[in-house]
Design a protein around this motif. Structure first.
Motif, PDB file in Angstrom:
ATOM      1  N   ARG A 141       0.817  -1.214   0.000  1.00 19.44           N
ATOM      2  CA  ARG A 141       0.000   0.000   0.000  1.00 19.44           C
ATOM      3  C   ARG A 141       0.850   1.264   0.000  1.00 19.44           C
ATOM      4  NH1 ARG A 141      -5.014  -1.357   0.040  1.00 19.44           N
ATOM      5  NH2 ARG A 141      -5.735  -3.299   0.991  1.00 19.44           N
ATOM      6  N   ARG A 142       1.981   1.238   0.691  1.00 14.85           N
ATOM      7  CA  ARG A 142       2.797   2.441   0.819  1.00 14.85           C
ATOM      8  C   ARG A 142       3.776   2.629  -0.340  1.00 14.85           C
ATOM      9  NH1 ARG A 142       3.216   4.735   6.032  1.00 14.85           N
ATOM     10  NH2 ARG A 142       4.715   6.145   5.047  1.00 14.85           N
ATOM     11  N   THR A 143       4.309   1.546  -0.894  1.00 15.09           N
ATOM     12  CA  THR A 143       5.432   1.702  -1.820  1.00 15.09           C
ATOM     13  C   THR A 143       5.193   1.146  -3.216  1.00 15.09           C
ATOM     14  OG1 THR A 143       6.646  -0.387  -1.440  1.00 15.09           O
ATOM     15  CG2 THR A 143       6.883   1.342   0.224  1.00 15.09           C
ATOM     16  N   VAL A 144       4.244   0.230  -3.370  1.00 17.13           N
ATOM     17  CA  VAL A 144       4.039  -0.395  -4.678  1.00 17.13           C
ATOM     18  C   VAL A 144       2.755   0.078  -5.346  1.00 17.13           C
ATOM     19  CG1 VAL A 144       3.789  -2.588  -5.929  1.00 17.13           C
ATOM     20  CG2 VAL A 144       5.335  -2.439  -3.954  1.00 17.13           C
ATOM     21  N   LEU A 145       1.653   0.072  -4.615  1.00 14.76           N
ATOM     22  CA  LEU A 145       0.357   0.398  -5.198  1.00 14.76           C
ATOM     23  C   LEU A 145       0.341   1.745  -5.915  1.00 14.76           C
ATOM     24  CD1 LEU A 145      -2.590  -0.358  -5.661  1.00 14.76           C
ATOM     25  CD2 LEU A 145      -3.117   0.588  -3.392  1.00 14.76           C
ATOM     26  N   PRO A 149       0.291   0.772 -11.763  1.00 12.79           N
ATOM     27  CA  PRO A 149      -0.001   0.808 -13.205  1.00 12.79           C
ATOM     28  C   PRO A 149       1.255   0.890 -14.067  1.00 12.79           C
ATOM     29  CG  PRO A 149      -1.536   2.206 -12.021  1.00 12.79           C
ATOM     30  CD  PRO A 149      -0.481   1.798 -11.027  1.00 12.79           C
ATOM     31  N   VAL A 150       2.218   1.722 -13.639  1.00  6.84           N
ATOM     32  CA  VAL A 150       3.474   1.838 -14.398  1.00  6.84           C
ATOM     33  C   VAL A 150       4.282   0.556 -14.275  1.00  6.84           C
ATOM     34  CG1 VAL A 150       5.656   3.093 -14.572  1.00  6.84           C
ATOM     35  CG2 VAL A 150       3.530   4.334 -14.157  1.00  6.84           C
ATOM     36  N   ARG A 151       4.396   0.046 -13.060  1.00  8.78           N
ATOM     37  CA  ARG A 151       5.164  -1.185 -12.860  1.00  8.78           C
ATOM     38  C   ARG A 151       4.582  -2.324 -13.685  1.00  8.78           C
ATOM     39  NH1 ARG A 151       7.699  -2.275  -6.993  1.00  8.78           N
ATOM     40  NH2 ARG A 151       8.092  -0.155  -6.275  1.00  8.78           N
ATOM     41  N   LEU A 155       6.525  -4.703 -16.428  1.00  6.83           N
ATOM     42  CA  LEU A 155       6.598  -6.160 -16.305  1.00  6.83           C
ATOM     43  C   LEU A 155       5.955  -6.843 -17.508  1.00  6.83           C
ATOM     44  CD1 LEU A 155       5.671  -6.490 -12.509  1.00  6.83           C
ATOM     45  CD2 LEU A 155       7.946  -6.381 -13.532  1.00  6.83           C
ATOM     46  N   GLU A 156       4.829  -6.318 -17.954  1.00 10.92           N
ATOM     47  CA  GLU A 156       4.162  -6.909 -19.119  1.00 10.92           C
ATOM     48  C   GLU A 156       5.011  -6.747 -20.377  1.00 10.92           C
ATOM     49  OE1 GLU A 156       0.482  -4.870 -18.994  1.00 10.92           O
ATOM     50  OE2 GLU A 156      -0.485  -6.325 -17.647  1.00 10.92           O
ATOM     51  N   GLY A 278       6.818   1.305 -24.268  1.00 15.13           N
ATOM     52  CA  GLY A 278       5.521   0.654 -24.439  1.00 15.13           C
ATOM     53  C   GLY A 278       5.257   0.234 -25.878  1.00 15.13           C
ATOM     54  N   LEU A 279       6.262   0.389 -26.761  1.00 16.42           N
ATOM     55  CA  LEU A 279       6.107  -0.018 -28.158  1.00 16.42           C
ATOM     56  C   LEU A 279       6.316  -1.525 -28.290  1.00 16.42           C
ATOM     57  CD1 LEU A 279       8.205   2.821 -29.854  1.00 16.42           C
ATOM     58  CD2 LEU A 279       5.708   2.614 -29.855  1.00 16.42           C
ATOM     59  N   PRO A 280       5.716  -2.155 -29.293  1.00 17.12           N
ATOM     60  CA  PRO A 280       5.977  -3.575 -29.533  1.00 17.12           C
ATOM     61  C   PRO A 280       7.443  -3.811 -29.871  1.00 17.12           C
ATOM     62  CG  PRO A 280       4.051  -2.821 -30.765  1.00 17.12           C
ATOM     63  CD  PRO A 280       4.720  -1.597 -30.219  1.00 17.12           C
ATOM     64  N   LEU A 281       7.900  -5.022 -29.581  1.00 17.79           N
ATOM     65  CA  LEU A 281       9.297  -5.355 -29.837  1.00 17.79           C
ATOM     66  C   LEU A 281       9.656  -5.166 -31.306  1.00 17.79           C
ATOM     67  CD1 LEU A 281      11.962  -6.518 -28.723  1.00 17.79           C
ATOM     68  CD2 LEU A 281      11.075  -8.792 -29.229  1.00 17.79           C
ATOM     69  N   GLY A 282       8.763  -5.571 -32.222  1.00 18.25           N
ATOM     70  CA  GLY A 282       9.047  -5.418 -33.645  1.00 18.25           C
ATOM     71  C   GLY A 282       9.217  -3.966 -34.056  1.00 18.25           C
ATOM     72  N   SER A 283       8.393  -3.071 -33.485  1.00 17.81           N
ATOM     73  CA  SER A 283       8.503  -1.646 -33.815  1.00 17.81           C
ATOM     74  C   SER A 283       9.821  -1.073 -33.329  1.00 17.81           C
ATOM     75  CB  SER A 283       7.335  -0.877 -33.189  1.00 17.81           C
ATOM     76  OG  SER A 283       6.108  -1.289 -33.734  1.00 17.81           O
TER      77      SER A 283
END
Length: 342
Positions: A141-145, A149-151, A155-156, A278-283
């Motif tokens: 709650r204090r450090t990750v939340l 969204p950015v993290r 990771l994705e 946030g671009l695809p790997l191919g791009s």
């Protein structure tokens, strides 16, 4: 060495998943060891949250005992690093409930394994899993939340890049440089670390690979049903805020290509660029090829990675556009200092 016996069917069913609990445990491990982080964004995160964490630890004598026993140099107490669900996609609350519900006898057994002997009497209490879950929830709650969204996007992006490596070069390529000591030995053997542990048979189990934002890694398993390798993702967790690529540079090169060029002020891999843009790997790959052909960037191999960086011509091009953008934003007669004061 420690290795898992992984047959072809198990490997074929392996998948990458994102786990908010694993990301929180990774953050907790960094706060516990409070070692200087290599990346500026990670250093800023640690500087922001370490004082409150240290105050929390000092306020309760049980907490430092728990942290020391649960996170050992070569092994974690298994209860504090539960294996993610095979399908992924669980919320932090759902994952934390598994930790919180750990039976007291299992907590003691896991601590005994991690410590190599019985835990201190102060840790032999029925609510230790609850206390550990409360600590993990505080970190979330204090450090990750606030950053989640950015993290999650970072990771994705790593998952996307690893999956692309898998499709091009198989599991040997996807596992390359994933974590220290991890490598495909050939046949049906996956080395997970360099410690002396008995091999584990994983036939029929679900094999999971879980990226986290900090330079931490571990393995876990749930009976004989699920095995997980948690590894540090290639993208930066918290990149310092950067202005967008100058509009004129975007008009000249295209927005995506300009963004890639601006980010190459330091050597970065394609996976890192995927995570940051946030671009695809191919791009990203196509942008890099054009920039290479134009001699605005160069590449070099570092170990098993290929890193890209700007040439002097690239620096001049980016620098001139950024200087022009700064001058355009500054009101007449006030100079750059006035523009910065806003």
């Amino acid at each position: 060495m420690g290795w898992w016996q992984v047959d072809a069917d198990t490997l074929a069913r392996g998948r990458f998943v994102v786990s908010p609990l694993c990301e929180t445990i990774s953050s907790l491990k960094v706060l516990q060891r409070h070692a200087p982080a290599a990346h500026p964004g990670a250093r800023a995160w640690l500087a922001e949250h370490l004082p409150a964490f240290q105050e929390l630890v000092r306020a309760d004598p049980l907490t430092p005992l728990l942290l020391d026993a649960a996170f050992r140099p070569h092994w974690n107490a298994d209860f504090i690093t539960p294996t993610p669900a095979a399908e992924g996609g669980q919320s932090f609350e759902e994952e934390l409930a598994v930790l919180r519900a750990t039976p007291p006898e299992q907590v003691r057994d896991d601590l005994t394994v991690a410590l190599g002997g019985p835990p201190p009497p102060a840790l032999c209490r029925p609510d230790l899993a609850e206390r550990a879950a409360d600590l993990v929830e505080w970190v979330w709650r204090r450090t990750v939340l606030p950053q989640w969204p950015v993290r999650r996007r970072v990771l994705e992006a790593d998952v996307v890049a690893r999956t692309a490596q898998l499709s091009r070069g198989g599991w040997a390529a996807a596992l390359e440089d994933m974590r220290p000591g991890l490598r495909w030995l050939g046949g049906d053997r996956l080395q997970i670390n360099t410690h002396e542990h008995a091999p584990r048979e994983t036939s029929g189990a679900r094999l999971l690979f879980v990226p986290v934002g900090f330079d931490t890694s571990w393995v876990s398993w749930e009976g004989r049903h699920r095995y997980a390798v948690v590894y540090p993702c290639a993208g930066a967790l918290a990149e310092p805020d950067r202005p967008p690529a100058p509009e004129a540079l975007g008009a000249l090169l295209g927005r995506g290509r300009a963004r890639v060029l601006v980010l190459l002020d330091a050597p970065r891999s394609t996976t890192h660029l995927v995570a940051l843009t946030g671009l695809p790997l191919g791009s990203v790959g196509r942008h890099l090829k054009v920039l290479l052909d134009a001699r605005l960037v160069r590449r070099r191999r570092a170990g098993r990675s290929v890193l890209y960086y700007r040439t002097e011509s690239g620096d001049v091009l980016v620098g001139s556009q950024q200087d022009d953008a700064t001058e355009d934003r500054a009101p007449a007669g006030t100079g750059a200092a006035a523009a910065q004061s806003r």
